[in-house]
Write a protein that holds these residues in place. Structure first.
Motif, PDB file in Angstrom:
ATOM      1  N   GLY A   1       0.880  -1.255  -0.107  1.00 47.58           N
ATOM      2  CA  GLY A   1       0.004  -0.053  -0.100  1.00 47.58           C
ATOM      3  C   GLY A   1       0.713   1.320  -0.029  1.00 47.58           C
ATOM      4  O   GLY A   1       0.306   2.396  -0.667  1.00 47.58           O
ATOM      5  N   ALA A   2       1.999   1.325   0.735  1.00 46.59           N
ATOM      6  CA  ALA A   2       2.833   2.481   0.833  1.00 46.59           C
ATOM      7  C   ALA A   2       3.876   2.549  -0.210  1.00 46.59           C
ATOM      8  O   ALA A   2       4.941   3.342   0.031  1.00 46.59           O
TER       9      ALA A   2
ATOM     10  N   PHE B   1      -1.119  -2.932  -5.877  1.00 49.03           N
ATOM     11  CA  PHE B   1      -1.976  -2.627  -4.657  1.00 49.03           C
ATOM     12  C   PHE B   1      -3.309  -2.969  -4.852  1.00 49.03           C
ATOM     13  O   PHE B   1      -4.335  -3.342  -4.361  1.00 49.03           O
TER      14      PHE B   1
ATOM     15  N   ALA C   1       0.533  -2.103   4.326  1.00 46.53           N
ATOM     16  CA  ALA C   1       1.174  -0.914   3.784  1.00 46.53           C
ATOM     17  C   ALA C   1       2.480  -1.091   3.459  1.00 46.53           C
ATOM     18  O   ALA C   1       2.974  -0.809   2.351  1.00 46.53           O
TER      19      ALA C   1
ATOM     20  N   ALA D   1       5.967   8.187   0.886  1.00 45.67           N
ATOM     21  CA  ALA D   1       5.138   6.891   0.722  1.00 45.67           C
ATOM     22  C   ALA D   1       3.831   7.231   1.706  1.00 45.67           C
ATOM     23  O   ALA D   1       2.825   6.726   1.278  1.00 45.67           O
ATOM     24  N   THR D   2       3.798   8.193   2.378  1.00 49.05           N
ATOM     25  CA  THR D   2       2.536   8.675   3.171  1.00 49.05           C
ATOM     26  C   THR D   2       1.558   9.146   2.014  1.00 49.05           C
ATOM     27  O   THR D   2       0.486   8.665   2.032  1.00 49.05           O
TER      28      THR D   2
ATOM     29  N   PHE E   1       0.439   6.016   0.175  1.00 50.83           N
ATOM     30  CA  PHE E   1      -0.494   5.094   0.746  1.00 50.83           C
ATOM     31  C   PHE E   1      -2.045   6.033   0.818  1.00 50.83           C
ATOM     32  O   PHE E   1      -2.802   5.226   0.843  1.00 50.83           O
TER      33      PHE E   1
ATOM     34  N   ASN F   1      -3.705   5.530  -2.512  1.00 55.72           N
ATOM     35  CA  ASN F   1      -4.117   3.897  -2.591  1.00 55.72           C
ATOM     36  C   ASN F   1      -5.309   3.480  -1.788  1.00 55.72           C
ATOM     37  O   ASN F   1      -6.280   2.988  -2.076  1.00 55.72           O
ATOM     38  N   LEU F   2      -5.042   3.969  -0.313  1.00 55.49           N
ATOM     39  CA  LEU F   2      -6.152   3.940   0.347  1.00 55.49           C
ATOM     40  C   LEU F   2      -7.580   4.430   0.110  1.00 55.49           C
ATOM     41  O   LEU F   2      -8.533   3.974   0.458  1.00 55.49           O
TER      42      LEU F   2
ATOM     43  N   LEU G   1      -6.419  -0.145   9.163  1.00 58.97           N
ATOM     44  CA  LEU G   1      -5.036   0.138   9.238  1.00 58.97           C
ATOM     45  C   LEU G   1      -4.405  -0.535  10.646  1.00 58.97           C
ATOM     46  O   LEU G   1      -5.139  -0.123  11.804  1.00 58.97           O
TER      47      LEU G   1
ATOM     48  N   PHE H   1       6.037   0.401   7.565  1.00 61.64           N
ATOM     49  CA  PHE H   1       5.668   1.888   7.221  1.00 61.64           C
ATOM     50  C   PHE H   1       5.097   2.686   8.650  1.00 61.64           C
ATOM     51  O   PHE H   1       5.586   3.832   8.732  1.00 61.64           O
TER      52      PHE H   1
END
Length: 260
Positions: A74-75, A83, A106, A117-118, A121, A124-125, A141, A153
């Motif tokens: 995810g991240a 993902f 993640a 990456a934040t 993610f 993606n979320l 999560l 992550f």
């Protein structure tokens, strides 16, 4: 008293999933949750659980290339398509099985890459939450403590809460695992109360051993009493690594005075 779910990723390991469901029902569990059950027909899982009066809860998204040490997608930058495919797989499987939730994993992220990456993610979320919502599913999560999952992550509830606020989707919730919280942060009861409005599922295991919840640093009767006092009406997943035989290890149920 909380309701308890058997986590079949750890309990009765080595048995086929349908037999694990049989064992969970025979032990008295009224719900089951799984890690990566994708090699088993979800309709067979649905029917086996229904025949035994057991509710199906959640699954994890796949980890990616396990041989390379991956633990979620995810991240990870540049892996959005993979993902999305993992979410599609999880949504299709758990919907067919009659379940309710997906833990969106993640992945391992280098410290220097975490700001980027934040954003990855979160994007993606957002897509995952919409796909899950169309089927009445919750996205969970779960921060993983750095000793059990080095380089993961995120490891704190605050990080998970910040991601929930950033995504802004009502079906994105926290998986509050007392083992991970205990190892990474401590102060479990205070954090439980603070984050309760955002908690979608609770899991337990001894701290620091991750064995049955009848040893270690956490007084689980106090945790169960806090869940009751705070009005938590979800399930509590027994996600621990048995010290030996799973059935013998269920002596914790009587020792803590709980009912499955």
């Amino acid at each position: 008293m909380p309701r308890f779910s058997a986590n079949l990723g750890f309990l009765w390991q080595g048995l086929p999933l349908l037999e694990q469901i049989d064992r969970a029902a025979a032990a008295g569990f009224k719900a089951v949750e799984m890690h990566w059950p994708y090699d088993t027909d979800p309709l067979a899982v649905r029917d086996a659980a229904a025949a035994r009066g057991v509710k199906v809860l959640g699954v994890n998204t796949v980890r990616g290339d396990v041989a390379r040490g991956e633990s979620g997608l995810g991240a990870l930058a540049g892996r959005a398509a993979e993902f999305d495919a993992a979410i599609d797989q999880a949504v299709a499987w758990i919907s067919a099985a009659g379940g309710t939730a997906i833990h969106a994993m993640a992945g391992i992220v280098a410290p220097a890459d975490r700001p980027a990456a934040t954003a990855v993610f979160a994007d993606n979320l957002s897509r995952a939450a919409d796909k899950a919502a169309a089927h009445g599913l919750t996205i969970l999560l779960e921060p993983l403590n750095p000793r059990a999952a080095p380089g993961y992550f995120y490891s704190t509830l605050r990080d998970a809460g910040a991601m929930i606020a950033r995504v802004g989707k009502p079906n994105v919730k926290i998986m509050f695992d007392a083992f991970h919280v205990g190892v990474a942060e401590g102060d479990i009861l205070t954090k439980l109360e603070y984050w309760l409005p955002h908690i979608g599922h609770v899991q337990i295991a001894a701290v620091p051993s991750r064995a049955e919840p009848d040893e270690g640093e956490v007084h689980f009767p106090a945790l169960f009493a806090a869940l009751d006092r705070l009005g938590y009406d979800g399930w509590v997943g027994a996600e621990y690594r048995p010290r030996g035989d799973t059935d013998a290890g269920l002596a914790w149920v009587k020792a803590l005075g709980v009912t499955l």
